[in-house]
Design a protein around this motif. Sequence first.
Motif, PDB file in Angstrom:
ATOM      1  N   TYR A 155       0.685  -3.948  -1.206  1.00  0.00           N
ATOM      2  CA  TYR A 155       0.021  -2.514  -1.738  1.00  0.00           C
ATOM      3  C   TYR A 155      -1.311  -2.292  -1.591  1.00  0.00           C
ATOM      4  O   TYR A 155      -1.598  -1.206  -1.262  1.00  0.00           O
ATOM      5  CB  TYR A 155       0.713  -2.603  -3.100  1.00  0.00           C
ATOM      6  N   LEU A 158      -1.226  -0.929   2.036  1.00  0.00           N
ATOM      7  CA  LEU A 158      -0.604   0.544   1.924  1.00  0.00           C
ATOM      8  C   LEU A 158      -1.620   1.524   1.332  1.00  0.00           C
ATOM      9  O   LEU A 158      -2.039   2.727   1.921  1.00  0.00           O
ATOM     10  CB  LEU A 158       0.675   0.709   1.055  1.00  0.00           C
TER      11      LEU A 158
ATOM     12  N   LEU B  13      -5.259   2.783  -9.364  1.00  0.00           N
ATOM     13  CA  LEU B  13      -5.745   3.537  -8.252  1.00  0.00           C
ATOM     14  C   LEU B  13      -4.675   5.000  -8.124  1.00  0.00           C
ATOM     15  O   LEU B  13      -4.796   5.763  -7.401  1.00  0.00           O
ATOM     16  CB  LEU B  13      -5.607   2.713  -6.910  1.00  0.00           C
ATOM     17  N   ALA B 105       5.278   4.921  -1.633  1.00  0.00           N
ATOM     18  CA  ALA B 105       5.117   3.749  -2.452  1.00  0.00           C
ATOM     19  C   ALA B 105       3.382   3.207  -2.480  1.00  0.00           C
ATOM     20  O   ALA B 105       3.371   2.417  -3.243  1.00  0.00           O
ATOM     21  CB  ALA B 105       5.927   2.569  -1.723  1.00  0.00           C
ATOM     22  N   SER B 106       2.569   3.885  -1.685  1.00  0.00           N
ATOM     23  CA  SER B 106       1.210   3.522  -1.809  1.00  0.00           C
ATOM     24  C   SER B 106       0.540   3.474  -3.382  1.00  0.00           C
ATOM     25  O   SER B 106       1.236   4.312  -4.137  1.00  0.00           O
ATOM     26  CB  SER B 106       0.443   4.321  -0.966  1.00  0.00           C
ATOM     27  N   PRO B 107      -0.119   2.792  -3.514  1.00  0.00           N
ATOM     28  CA  PRO B 107      -0.913   2.891  -5.070  1.00  0.00           C
ATOM     29  C   PRO B 107      -1.453   4.229  -5.438  1.00  0.00           C
ATOM     30  O   PRO B 107      -1.362   4.535  -6.315  1.00  0.00           O
ATOM     31  CB  PRO B 107      -2.016   1.787  -5.091  1.00  0.00           C
ATOM     32  N   GLN B 108      -1.849   5.099  -4.512  1.00  0.00           N
ATOM     33  CA  GLN B 108      -2.242   6.590  -4.767  1.00  0.00           C
ATOM     34  C   GLN B 108      -1.188   7.319  -5.442  1.00  0.00           C
ATOM     35  O   GLN B 108      -1.269   8.107  -6.165  1.00  0.00           O
ATOM     36  CB  GLN B 108      -2.925   7.071  -3.678  1.00  0.00           C
ATOM     37  N   HIS B 109      -0.045   7.122  -4.639  1.00  0.00           N
ATOM     38  CA  HIS B 109       1.393   8.006  -5.054  1.00  0.00           C
ATOM     39  C   HIS B 109       2.135   7.399  -5.967  1.00  0.00           C
ATOM     40  O   HIS B 109       2.696   7.873  -6.926  1.00  0.00           O
ATOM     41  CB  HIS B 109       2.078   8.332  -3.885  1.00  0.00           C
TER      42      HIS B 109
END
Lengths: 369, 201
Positions: A155, A158, B13, B105-109
């Motif tokens: 992650y 990502l 994040l 799935a990225s930490p931002q979203h």
Amino acid sequence: MRIIGDLGSHCLTSEGLVEGPCKYSHPTIGEGGYGSFSFLYGPSAGGLLESVAFDILTYGESIEDVRALSYKTRHIKVGGLPLRDVLFKVERINVPFAASHTIAFLTAVENALGVSPPEEVVESRIAQLELERIRNNLLVIQRLAEAASFLVPTYRLLYYVEEVNRAISRSCGHRYFLGANYLGESRCQGLHLPRIDVEELRDLLSNRIFIDRLQGNGVVKEDWAIGPAARAAGFSYDARLEVPELKYRDHGFKIVTESKGDAFSRMLVRLEEIEVSLKILEGVEVKPRRFELPLREGRGIGRVESPSGDLAYMVQVEQGSIKELHLLPPSRINILLFLRSMPENIFTDFPFNWESFGIWISEAEVSIS
Amino acid sequence: MNWFLRGIRRGILTEKEFPQVQWPSELHRSKEGEVKCPTDALKEDRWDPNRCIFCRACEPILSPTGRSVQAQVKRSEPSFRRSFYLYPIDVGTCGGCNLEFRLIASPQHDMTRFGIFLTNTPRHADALVVMGVMTPKMEEVLRRAYDAMPEPKLVILLGVCAVSGGILGMPPDIRGDVVIPGCPPTPESILRALVEAKSGE
């Protein structure tokens, strides 16, 4: 002279085109003995980013042979279309490598028309190629971490991929450079560098369990390898130093090589290349610029170093339209290397070896007519 | 440093508001003039996001607003309010939709904060996310994936290729309950559409 790959009916080498298809050494085809069976993986399965199937010959654990089966072949018609319409299609052959495809195609068109783009356009193209390389290298390493269920780094990586996409969007308007390059025009304005902590990424190398999945897995020694796969095997092959159009030498670019040729070496090369690309970007200025493209006829080749190796187009232009177009995508060569490097490994090695090549099926299986 | 501790040190994040994206975003007419659109996304002065590939051929007559492209949610399923499992299927993409879909799935979203998850089999899926133009060998794969899903189920068409065929081919022959335009759609527009589809909100 090194072999790069088949381009139309010719073989593209570092010295130019030679007649006929490229001559590769024939691989030993694995034959299953008593107790062996075929296992089909794909085409639509968890763990695969794109649709592709593999026919794996096995005794249960060791892999004797692998064949890749095409499922998502797209047929794209370009013959007789105006250059503008072909450009829109070329951009969408493999969007994660859209800058590489577009810049190679436009370079081929400019060579066919006998035009050299101005300095600002060359600088903008270097910036785009390096941003694309950083994003793709991060993605490949993320896929490797994900294959190992190494979730926090997965992650974190990502997060960085998304940060690069945002930097690209701020610089060029689109997260994947679509519309950033046009005939006789480069539209990116200003360069926004993504903030990437390379030291944090290097911490992946201190995890013994993760490294064990990669070391000795999928060894490549073929001298016709390209891109990170070639450099991981010790070959100093890189279109950035071989192609005159993009003046990488002016940016102090140096090739990163490793020697073992396995999935771990390929990851190391990609990791170091993120830092090299960030250094190149520090010395690049990005401004929009237009230039004239004359209405001439001609034939030209354009080649760039995409994130996964040499990517080339050969075009024949007549009256502002495409008469002939041939593509050499890096994923086609990388699939051959993957298939050759898989026998003698075991099932659990499969996802790590596959991800380490950075293959995109979208460009490998496209059929252009 | 230990990855787990580093993860905690970096703090949260995940974002509530996302940065503006110009391309793709909703387009509006800012000048008079003729536009030669390669996908006929502009007809009788009406811009059709379901056909638009955001190629910028219409610039500067049409210009981006920076507003996220609106998805069309024709049917939502409130029983998926608490957990919504998705099975993505690529029937002929350029890789762009695959990557943008991965980035929800990225930490931002962080799609999991909305109860959205991925599954490795259509047997466990609440929605089928279809991406790409229809390619001949993927037709049967798509049909079998759809048939394998339990009821109730939703079909989500993600990206202009799956919605209208874009510039590269024909769309898959399947009715979409949720249509997400864009080439490729941004993680923000994907996430907004999924949240609406699962709860009707």
